[in-house]
Design a protein around this motif. Structure first.
Motif, PDB file in Angstrom:
ATOM      1  N   ALA A  65      53.163  36.601  55.305  1.00 40.51           N
ATOM      2  CA  ALA A  65      52.333  37.653  55.891  1.00 40.51           C
ATOM      3  C   ALA A  65      51.782  37.152  57.210  1.00 40.51           C
TER       4      ALA A  65
ATOM      5  N   ASP B 106      52.799  42.504  51.722  1.00 35.72           N
ATOM      6  CA  ASP B 106      53.218  41.110  51.869  1.00 35.72           C
ATOM      7  C   ASP B 106      54.592  40.913  51.226  1.00 35.72           C
TER       8      ASP B 106
ATOM      9  N   VAL C 223      53.995  33.267  49.907  1.00 35.57           N
ATOM     10  CA  VAL C 223      53.635  34.565  50.483  1.00 35.57           C
ATOM     11  C   VAL C 223      53.960  34.522  51.963  1.00 35.57           C
TER      12      VAL C 223
ATOM     13  N   VAL D 166      47.656  37.702  47.637  1.00 40.75           N
ATOM     14  CA  VAL D 166      48.675  38.672  48.036  1.00 40.75           C
ATOM     15  C   VAL D 166      48.014  40.019  48.275  1.00 40.75           C
TER      16      VAL D 166
END
Length: 112
Positions: free
Chosen positions: A100, A68, A98, A64
């Motif tokens: 992103a 994010d 996550v 991370v």
């Protein structure tokens, strides 16, 4: 990029240790169905994970980065207030996903 939270007493930037994440939960407490019907935050639909934005990451966090969006279980959270704003402190292993632009679709994931 997101701004770094500052300690309300000293005014110094907050530096997270080890595998800790500081996230800011999405402010929108109401959800909408696919048809546009508003579902209030008080409606319980079973266990539901929440999205939040990472605003601080510790030096041992590998998956991370600041900015994010992360998916986590709200029952596993610890809240902290910094400069009048409420943040959530999590461990990296408590993150389920996550979101992103740099996330690779071909990867198998990172197992800790």
């Amino acid at each position: 990029m997101t701004e770094t939270p500052l300690d309300s007493t000293t005014g110094l930037p907050v530096r997270l240790l080890h595998d800790r994440l500081l996230v800011r939960e999405d402010a929108d407490s109401e959800r909408r169905s696919a048809a546009g019907i508003v579902i209030p935050a008080t409606a319980q639909m079973g266990r539901r994970l929440h999205w939040a934005e990472a605003v601080g990451v510790g030096p041992l966090v590998r998956s991370v980065e600041n900015g994010d969006r992360v998916l986590f279980d709200p029952e596993d959270k610890a809240e902290v207030e910094i400069q009048g704003r409420t943040y959530i402190l999590l461990r990296e292993r408590d993150i389920h996903a996550v979101a992103a632009k740099r996330v690779d679709n071909d990867g198998t994931g990172l197992y800790l």
